[in-house]
Design a protein around this motif. Structure first.
Motif, PDB file in Angstrom:
ATOM      1  N   ALA A   1      -3.797  13.776  -9.082  1.00 37.82           N
ATOM      2  CA  ALA A   1      -2.860  14.897  -8.944  1.00 37.82           C
ATOM      3  C   ALA A   1      -1.804  14.517  -7.915  1.00 37.82           C
ATOM      4  N   PRO A   2      -0.590  15.083  -8.035  1.00 40.34           N
ATOM      5  CA  PRO A   2       0.446  14.811  -7.038  1.00 40.34           C
ATOM      6  C   PRO A   2       0.036  15.357  -5.670  1.00 40.34           C
ATOM      7  N   SER A   3       0.536  14.735  -4.618  1.00 37.53           N
ATOM      8  CA  SER A   3       0.262  15.205  -3.266  1.00 37.53           C
ATOM      9  C   SER A   3       0.991  16.517  -2.998  1.00 37.53           C
ATOM     10  N   ARG A   4       0.559  17.222  -1.946  1.00 34.03           N
ATOM     11  CA  ARG A   4       1.263  18.441  -1.542  1.00 34.03           C
ATOM     12  C   ARG A   4       2.715  18.122  -1.196  1.00 34.03           C
ATOM     13  N   ALA A   5       2.942  16.977  -0.548  1.00 32.64           N
ATOM     14  CA  ALA A   5       4.310  16.592  -0.199  1.00 32.64           C
ATOM     15  C   ALA A   5       5.166  16.439  -1.452  1.00 32.64           C
ATOM     16  N   ALA A   6       4.594  15.819  -2.495  1.00 31.30           N
ATOM     17  CA  ALA A   6       5.331  15.637  -3.749  1.00 31.30           C
ATOM     18  C   ALA A   6       5.640  16.983  -4.399  1.00 31.30           C
ATOM     19  N   ARG A   7       4.673  17.892  -4.392  1.00 30.03           N
ATOM     20  CA  ARG A   7       4.875  19.206  -5.003  1.00 30.03           C
ATOM     21  C   ARG A   7       5.914  20.020  -4.232  1.00 30.03           C
ATOM     22  N   GLU A   8       5.857  19.941  -2.908  1.00 27.90           N
ATOM     23  CA  GLU A   8       6.835  20.678  -2.101  1.00 27.90           C
ATOM     24  C   GLU A   8       8.238  20.119  -2.300  1.00 27.90           C
ATOM     25  N   ALA A   9       8.344  18.792  -2.404  1.00 30.79           N
ATOM     26  CA  ALA A   9       9.647  18.173  -2.661  1.00 30.79           C
ATOM     27  C   ALA A   9      10.199  18.628  -4.008  1.00 30.79           C
ATOM     28  N   ALA A  10       9.323  18.701  -5.010  1.00 28.54           N
ATOM     29  CA  ALA A  10       9.762  19.140  -6.338  1.00 28.54           C
ATOM     30  C   ALA A  10      10.266  20.581  -6.292  1.00 28.54           C
TER      31      ALA A  10
ATOM     32  N   GLU B   1       4.039   8.444   0.176  1.00 28.75           N
ATOM     33  CA  GLU B   1       2.594   8.552   0.034  1.00 28.75           C
ATOM     34  C   GLU B   1       1.944   7.207   0.329  1.00 28.75           C
ATOM     35  N   THR B   2       0.755   7.250   0.888  1.00 27.34           N
ATOM     36  CA  THR B   2      -0.082   6.073   1.028  1.00 27.34           C
ATOM     37  C   THR B   2      -1.376   6.336   0.280  1.00 27.34           C
ATOM     38  N   ARG B   3      -1.685   5.480  -0.681  1.00 34.06           N
ATOM     39  CA  ARG B   3      -2.908   5.627  -1.465  1.00 34.06           C
ATOM     40  C   ARG B   3      -3.693   4.320  -1.468  1.00 34.06           C
ATOM     41  N   ARG B   4      -4.994   4.456  -1.647  1.00 32.41           N
ATOM     42  CA  ARG B   4      -5.854   3.287  -1.827  1.00 32.41           C
ATOM     43  C   ARG B   4      -6.845   3.629  -2.920  1.00 32.41           C
ATOM     44  N   LEU B   5      -6.901   2.775  -3.941  1.00 26.19           N
ATOM     45  CA  LEU B   5      -7.729   3.025  -5.113  1.00 26.19           C
ATOM     46  C   LEU B   5      -7.410   4.384  -5.732  1.00 26.19           C
ATOM     47  N   GLY B   6      -6.156   4.770  -5.631  1.00 23.08           N
ATOM     48  CA  GLY B   6      -5.715   6.029  -6.201  1.00 23.08           C
ATOM     49  C   GLY B   6      -5.900   7.222  -5.295  1.00 23.08           C
ATOM     50  N   PHE B   7      -6.701   7.088  -4.233  1.00 22.52           N
ATOM     51  CA  PHE B   7      -6.955   8.214  -3.337  1.00 22.52           C
ATOM     52  C   PHE B   7      -5.873   8.291  -2.266  1.00 22.52           C
TER      53      PHE B   7
ATOM     54  N   VAL C   1       3.931  12.316   3.426  1.00 27.67           N
ATOM     55  CA  VAL C   1       4.938  12.868   4.328  1.00 27.67           C
ATOM     56  C   VAL C   1       6.103  13.414   3.508  1.00 27.67           C
ATOM     57  N   LEU C   2       6.584  14.584   3.888  1.00 31.20           N
ATOM     58  CA  LEU C   2       7.786  15.165   3.312  1.00 31.20           C
ATOM     59  C   LEU C   2       8.838  15.247   4.404  1.00 31.20           C
ATOM     60  N   ALA C   3      10.022  14.731   4.137  1.00 34.71           N
ATOM     61  CA  ALA C   3      11.133  14.810   5.082  1.00 34.71           C
ATOM     62  C   ALA C   3      12.197  15.742   4.505  1.00 34.71           C
TER      63      ALA C   3
ATOM     64  N   GLU D   1       0.800  -1.203   0.000  1.00 32.33           N
ATOM     65  CA  GLU D   1       0.000   0.000   0.000  1.00 32.33           C
ATOM     66  C   GLU D   1       0.841   1.264   0.000  1.00 32.33           C
ATOM     67  N   SER D   2       1.952   1.249   0.724  1.00 30.12           N
ATOM     68  CA  SER D   2       2.784   2.442   0.834  1.00 30.12           C
ATOM     69  C   SER D   2       3.804   2.486  -0.289  1.00 30.12           C
ATOM     70  N   THR D   3       3.894   3.617  -0.961  1.00 32.64           N
ATOM     71  CA  THR D   3       4.863   3.795  -2.030  1.00 32.64           C
ATOM     72  C   THR D   3       5.812   4.919  -1.667  1.00 32.64           C
ATOM     73  N   LEU D   4       7.097   4.621  -1.640  1.00 35.62           N
ATOM     74  CA  LEU D   4       8.099   5.644  -1.355  1.00 35.62           C
ATOM     75  C   LEU D   4       8.628   6.175  -2.674  1.00 35.62           C
TER      76      LEU D   4
END
Length: 239
Positions: free
Chosen positions: A96-105, A125-131, A136-138, A2-5
């Motif tokens: 759409a990308p998560s806020r964490a993904a956008r901030e990392a970019a 990110e943790t997603r289920r059925l795409g949602f 988390v941003l580190a 479920e969790s994708t890094l």
């Protein structure tokens, strides 16, 4: 699983190699740290029980902690209820990308463009059925304070120097085609103690754009500047 890094560099990364690609040993240290605490987020990403509280809201929180030899900030966005996930479906929780993904970019672009500031270690990110259920941003800690925290302690002359440094920084961003669209004093970090020259960095840029010279860029630059001017006026008015 479920969790994708997800990596913050072009090398890409899998569950065991990703964060090591940008910060050696980080992922194993991260897992070890999370194994010692209870979790309040799916797949044990960014629980409130890790580290010292910096901010604490219903659906997002920031914690400062030490992972291995690194002082880091973990910023977590949680979407526990269906209404939370549906509300942001077209913006950051689905399609759409998560806020964490956008901030990392944004942090990656700023670093590659030669700007100082915190380095993104990675995001998860943790997603289920795409949602999106949790993101988390580190980031590595960058010795600094937020502009609104620094301001009250400064003498008038130093405030003038700080404002000049802020506008030089903003001008440099805009000259490179970077528009932030979230340009508030609380999202600007200030380094520089005593009589040292102020150095400015930007965080929290999930709505940023990198644009070529155009009417749209000019319009967004004007909006950026107007937003910052309003924030600085409120700060000055508060003393």
């Amino acid at each position: 699983m479920e969790s994708t890094l997800v990596a913050t560099t072009a090398e890409g990364f899998g569950p065991d190699a990703a964060w090591r690609a940008t910060a050696p040993g980080f992922l194993s240290d991260w897992r070890e740290a999370l194994a010692r605490v209870d979790h309040a987020c799916p797949s044990r990403l960014g629980p409130r029980t890790v580290g010292a509280p910096i901010t604490d809201h219903r659906s997002s929180w920031v914690r400062r902690c030490r992972i291995g030899q690194r002082e880091i900030y973990c910023k977590t966005y949680g979407y526990p209820a269906l209404r939370d996930r549906l509300r942001g479906a077209l913006r950051n929780t689905w399609l759409a990308p998560s806020r964490a993904a956008r901030e990392a970019a944004a942090l990656r672009w700023l670093a590659e463009a030669g700007f100082e500031g915190p380095r993104a270690l990675g995001y998860a990110e943790t997603r289920r059925l795409g949602f999106l259920r949790c993101a988390v941003l580190a980031t590595e800690a960058w010795p600094s304070q937020a502009l609104h925290e620094v301001w009250p302690s400064l003498a008038p002359a130093r405030r003038t120097e700080l404002l000049a440094a802020v506008w030089r920084f903003v001008d440099a961003l805009h000259a490179r085609g970077f528009v932030d669209r979230n340009l508030d004093p609380r999202n600007l970090l200030v380094a520089g103690q005593g009589d040292a020259a102020f150095r400015i960095a930007k965080i929290d840029s999930p709505r940023h754009r990198i644009l070529p010279s155009s009417r749209r860029l000019a319009r967004l630059v004007a909006e950026d500047r107007a937003r910052l001017e309003r924030g600085l006026a409120r700060l000055a008015g508060a003393g």
